[in-house]
Scaffold this active site. Sequence first.
Site, PDB file in Angstrom:
ATOM      1  N   ASP A  63      23.832  44.666  36.382  1.00 50.86           N
ATOM      2  CA  ASP A  63      24.396  45.651  37.133  1.00 50.86           C
ATOM      3  C   ASP A  63      24.258  46.827  35.776  1.00 50.86           C
ATOM      4  OD1 ASP A  63      26.078  44.385  38.399  1.00 50.86           O
ATOM      5  OD2 ASP A  63      27.341  43.866  36.671  1.00 50.86           O
ATOM      6  N   LYS A 144      38.308  40.441  40.615  1.00 55.60           N
ATOM      7  CA  LYS A 144      36.933  40.771  41.751  1.00 55.60           C
ATOM      8  C   LYS A 144      35.996  39.274  41.466  1.00 55.60           C
ATOM      9  CE  LYS A 144      32.380  43.160  42.805  1.00 55.60           C
ATOM     10  NZ  LYS A 144      31.400  42.030  42.014  1.00 55.60           N
ATOM     11  N   ARG A 165      27.698  39.022  54.923  1.00 56.72           N
ATOM     12  CA  ARG A 165      27.601  40.552  54.829  1.00 56.72           C
ATOM     13  C   ARG A 165      25.701  40.738  54.667  1.00 56.72           C
ATOM     14  NH1 ARG A 165      29.309  43.438  48.947  1.00 56.72           N
ATOM     15  NH2 ARG A 165      27.386  41.908  48.411  1.00 56.72           N
ATOM     16  N   LYS A 318      41.506  50.242  44.767  1.00 59.83           N
ATOM     17  CA  LYS A 318      41.499  50.842  46.049  1.00 59.83           C
ATOM     18  C   LYS A 318      42.684  51.590  45.992  1.00 59.83           C
ATOM     19  CE  LYS A 318      39.325  46.831  48.067  1.00 59.83           C
ATOM     20  NZ  LYS A 318      38.828  45.758  49.166  1.00 59.83           N
TER      21      LYS A 318
END
Length: 731
Positions: A63, A144, A165, A318
């Site tokens: 990250d 998450k 994905r 979200k």
Amino acid sequence: MSADLDLFSYSDPEKQDFSTISPKDLSREQAVHELERLAKLIRHYDHLYHDKDNPAVPDSEYDALVLRNRRIEQFFPELIRPDSPSTKVGSRPNSRLPKIAHRMAMLSLDNGFSDQDVEYFLGRVRRFFKLGETQAVICTVEPKIDGLSCSLRYEKGVLTQAVTRGDGVIGEDVTPNVRVIEDIPKALSGSGWPDIIEIRGEVYMAKSDFAALNARQTEENKKVFANPRNAAAGSLRQLDPNITARRSLRFLAHGWGDVSSLPADTQYGMMKAIESYGLSVSSLLARAENIDQILKLYNDIEASRADMDFDIDGVVYKLDQLDWQKRLGFSARAPRFALAHKFPAEKAQTTLIEIDIQVGRTGVLTPVAKLEPVTVGGVVVSSATLHNADEIDRLAVRPGDRVLVQRAGDVIPQIVENLTIDVDRPAWHFPHHCPVCGSLAKREENEVAWRCTGGLICPAQRVERLCHFVSRTAFEIDGLGRTHIESFFSDGLIETPADIFRLSQKRSLLIGREGWGELSVDNLLSAIETRRKIPFDRFLYALGIRHVGTVTARDLAKCYQTWENFRAALDEVASLRGVLQPSIGETADKYQKRVDKEIVSFIHIPNIGAKIIHSLIDFFAEKHNDEVVSDLLRELQIEPLYFELSSSPLSGQIIVFTGSLQKITRDEAKKQAENLGAKVASSVSRKTNLVVAGEAAGSKLSKAESLGIMIIDEERWHEIVKNEGLDSIKI
């Protein structure tokens, strides 16, 4: 880190320390190299994570790399690379599983690392929709989960396809394996589901199932998995579904993709509908109306993290209203209506046993804390970086102290707090000599790192210096790579650069070494012989002098043309630096600035500043460095670097451009001047011959006027470039 990451290492002195420079402080050239390094490194880690199910670094370090890349791009948007990590999602799949294109891109999420990042996210929404400060911005909040992203396609309620994905555009067909996961229904339950709906979420392995799996693997003498995420990814991507069936995988839905109709108009409503169809949705899914509620839910989830039976690495927010989501849309890699708020690195207490000093390939002395082993975030930690002398002073750490350690953006964890700072214990002092070779250690102004001045004689640096010496942009000796350098050095065959050119005297010792026959030895010796003549700029760069990269070496070579001219000028400026003494009452800072100004004015080469000149002087002032160079000169010949200069009246003249040019850029004007044989300087001095003044010219113009230097405007400059009136220029 994987051993094959050497391809991301740089030997160029101008590239070595860019990772420590703040994005806003990078030069344009440094930013180019740093973005290249980050793109390669992140692509490599993506490949290991997505394709090999074998992450090489902690999520926090990954990250940190992605965040650094993004911030550099914010400061240098014109340098964004075609292969930028900010435009990529995951990794293009390359396994033996069939590949399928997603009907709707399966993107990643933007990350936030602080409360301020969340405030910025909400503020951006408010600005976009022109909302007042008191108007609610409702968001869903959920953990998450750390698993493998997967999209499940249901047609008329029946599972027809499951795709990972991949890179967001193309994924792997894992339908047979998904059908054996008990957590995933083969047919939707309830009613009201759309004719077509792709339900997206994470395939994961519970911690309890992971422990049981590794126990079985151990009993059967098979490979154990590093963590639940790796186990889940490897299990889902098996060619044999029977193996997947034995791995106890689970699925947690967090969104949707292609859908023929929406059963709700909010994110929360959609997730509850998906839950009613028989798929698992987080029990912690909630809605919040403001920053305070959002952060409370974040803190609550983080507090219960250790008690969960699955790994999470953050919380996802979200926008709840789907029409707002649609209006905000997507960037190249992520939706603009969502944010992943990552958890900070985990921490643990332990005891600092001792402080070691490690000497890096550029001579940097790095303090490393040796610790009483402690488990942090599932990894046993026995050492931690202390970064530099300033960090030791800030923490006031000493052997025997109780310290707080975290695994953050470094492979080696870091100490974040001294818990026994008030205990009476002798202070630890940073050494001012290299622990390897004993040479003096120095710290340049405005830098935190102490460096060994041993250079070419320091064993800790010598192998790297030798590798740099033979690198592609230096001597470029075919057949003499890092492995051979290390082997020859360890066996005493080469110790200095000049020893490379004396290897022919040791031919009999080379033949018969592992991997070396007569032909390969003779080929190497032949390649070395072809480098006994070397261009001036390559030779200077090959010495590995701090701050002297390929561009700087060429600028110096263009100016002085021969090695003899260069050394004579350097000796002269070194003498000048030596005789400049502080005036009465002059502060150290003002004195240093005066010295810098004088030596830069003496050298007077564009882009060659005081830092570079001091570095050159210091390098040759070290007796052992001068001896190494003298030894080299007995083995080879430095070829002058001559340039054909224009015969115009501007040949050899020094020109300064000031103010705003309207018809061309400053770089274009500089090239025009150099084509006419002139040198372009950045500041006006008594050596300046001509000043070209554009609009809003300021102090440089005033100084040129006071010195009586010739001044022309931009129009007159263009006439000169076109050879109109060139002969009328008298300087």
